[in-house]
Scaffold this active site. Structure first.
Site, PDB file in Angstrom:
ATOM      1  N   LEU A 154       0.875  -1.098   0.040  1.00 48.57           N
ATOM      2  CA  LEU A 154      -0.077  -0.048  -0.044  1.00 48.57           C
ATOM      3  C   LEU A 154       0.778   1.318  -0.017  1.00 48.57           C
ATOM      4  O   LEU A 154       1.645   1.250   0.465  1.00 48.57           O
ATOM      5  CB  LEU A 154      -0.978   0.107   1.368  1.00 48.57           C
ATOM      6  N   GLU A 173       0.310   5.788  -0.419  1.00 52.15           N
ATOM      7  CA  GLU A 173      -0.763   6.936  -0.004  1.00 52.15           C
ATOM      8  C   GLU A 173      -1.934   6.959  -1.088  1.00 52.15           C
ATOM      9  O   GLU A 173      -2.903   7.241  -0.705  1.00 52.15           O
ATOM     10  CB  GLU A 173      -0.108   8.333  -0.202  1.00 52.15           C
ATOM     11  N   HIS A 195      -3.433   4.266  -2.361  1.00 54.67           N
ATOM     12  CA  HIS A 195      -4.489   3.259  -1.685  1.00 54.67           C
ATOM     13  C   HIS A 195      -5.221   4.055  -0.536  1.00 54.67           C
ATOM     14  O   HIS A 195      -6.617   3.648  -0.627  1.00 54.67           O
ATOM     15  CB  HIS A 195      -3.741   2.165  -1.339  1.00 54.67           C
ATOM     16  N   GLN A 246      -4.445 -12.006 -13.664  1.00 59.61           N
ATOM     17  CA  GLN A 246      -4.242 -10.813 -14.495  1.00 59.61           C
ATOM     18  C   GLN A 246      -2.893 -10.524 -14.698  1.00 59.61           C
ATOM     19  O   GLN A 246      -2.327  -9.413 -15.423  1.00 59.61           O
ATOM     20  CB  GLN A 246      -4.780  -9.451 -13.742  1.00 59.61           C
ATOM     21  N   LYS A 287      -5.395   6.207 -11.999  1.00 62.87           N
ATOM     22  CA  LYS A 287      -4.081   5.843 -12.408  1.00 62.87           C
ATOM     23  C   LYS A 287      -4.444   4.596 -13.579  1.00 62.87           C
ATOM     24  O   LYS A 287      -3.889   4.832 -14.571  1.00 62.87           O
ATOM     25  CB  LYS A 287      -3.163   5.587 -11.603  1.00 62.87           C
ATOM     26  N   SER A 326       2.516   4.551  -7.452  1.00 62.69           N
ATOM     27  CA  SER A 326       2.360   3.129  -7.811  1.00 62.69           C
ATOM     28  C   SER A 326       3.103   2.103  -7.112  1.00 62.69           C
ATOM     29  O   SER A 326       4.402   2.591  -6.633  1.00 62.69           O
ATOM     30  CB  SER A 326       2.727   2.878  -9.399  1.00 62.69           C
ATOM     31  N   ARG A 335       4.497  -0.309  -8.082  1.00 69.15           N
ATOM     32  CA  ARG A 335       5.693  -0.724  -9.074  1.00 69.15           C
ATOM     33  C   ARG A 335       6.647   0.228  -9.011  1.00 69.15           C
ATOM     34  O   ARG A 335       7.955  -0.170  -9.352  1.00 69.15           O
ATOM     35  CB  ARG A 335       5.253  -1.033 -10.393  1.00 69.15           C
TER      36      ARG A 335
END
Ligand code: PAF
Length: 287
Positions: free
Chosen positions: A24, A26, A28, A52, A140, A176, A178
């Site tokens: 998580l 900010e 989220h 996915q 996003k 993100s 990622r």
């Protein structure tokens, strides 16, 4: 999970829901805030959904930090954290899946075959398990949010979908999970993604309404850095997600690019640009 949700509703409380894959940040937690605004009690799921991810994608290395996530979520007001095991969600590969239809013809769709089918299938399952009144997704992942809204409308899911704005670092990089993959030098380069979109916005505000020219302006900024490998830059209709020839205020300008091994996406609404999104203070950083 369903017993908790049904008990809340039996008490007359509206259930808000934030589905996540964890790690998580900010962004989220703002979804949690938004869910709390529209409901009386908030559930969050953390599930890294294998369905996915493509065979060459980052399922194995996707960042996980469950204890940290648990603390962040509960201290932000999440009342119920649902963390199902892979085996519980998929005792066998699902034979029936939810098809996203034509909304995957552009943007991430062609680059991530099967991705949105995997997203819709897990989100449909989560909606059936959690039975929320309200679910919140981030802008996003604009294509994801649009496709989920379509699933809910087309298949009569009894849930309201809300889409929250993008939260950005102080320099403009969209938050993100990622981003955690980025090496320091790549993190410096990553700022070009939002700067490129901002350049597209500037051109549009300056009177360029030919979508190809706006897209070319974005690509031009990205080309300043050889380590950025662009997958797509597209100006699309927010409803159909099909490319437009003439840009308007509600046109979505979206991109995906690799920086090293990390694939990042970002987008703006052309009429508002980065101004629609919130930037964290320089000292705040990603949680
Ligand atoms: O956006 C995500 O984190 C995921 O795609 C979602 C919606 C939780 C489905 O796995």
């Amino acid at each position: 999970m369903r017993a908790w949700s049904r008990a809340a509703r039996a008490d007359g409380r509206r259930v808000g829901f934030v589905p996540t894959m964890g790690f998580l940040h900010e962004g989220h937690l703002r979804l949690v805030d938004r869910a709390a605004t529209g409901s009386d009690t908030v559930a969050m799921s953390i599930f890294v959904n294998p369905l996915q991810f493509g065979p060459q994608e980052d399922l194995g290395s996707y960042p996980r930090a469950l204890e940290r996530d648990r603390q962040l979520a509960t201290s932000r007001g999440v009342d119920c954290l649902f963390v199902p095991a892979d085996q519980a969600m998929y005792p066998r590969p699902p034979l029936v899946r939810v098809s996203p239809g034509t909304l995957t013809a552009h943007l991430c769709g062609p680059w991530r075959p099967g991705h949105f089918e995997g997203v819709l299938t897990v989100v449909a399952k989560l909606f059936h398990i959690v039975e929320p009144d309200l679910a919140v997704f981030g802008r996003k992942d604009l294509q994801q949010a649009r496709i989920i809204r379509s699933m809910v409308d087309d298949l009569n899911f009894p849930v309201t979908i809300e889409v929250a704005s993008i939260i950005r670092e102080a320099d403009g990089l969209a938050l993100s999970s990622r981003n955690a993959y980025l090496k320091p030098v790549e993190r410096e380069v990553a700022v070009l993604l939002s700067q490129a979109l901002e350049e597209g916005h500037r051109r549009y505000r300056g009177g360029t309404h030919d979508a190809r020219e706006v897209v070319a302006a974005v690509r031009q900024v990205l080309s300043r850095e050889a380590t950025i490998l662009v997958q797509y830059v597209e100006a699309v209709d927010p409803d159909t997600l099909a490319p437009v020839t003439t840009a308007t205020d509600d046109t979505v300008l979206a991109l995906a690019a690799f920086i090293g091994k990390t694939r990042l996406i970002d987008n703006i609404i052309l009429g508002v640009g980065l101004g629609a999104d919130e930037r964290l203070a320089a000292t705040a950083g990603t949680v």
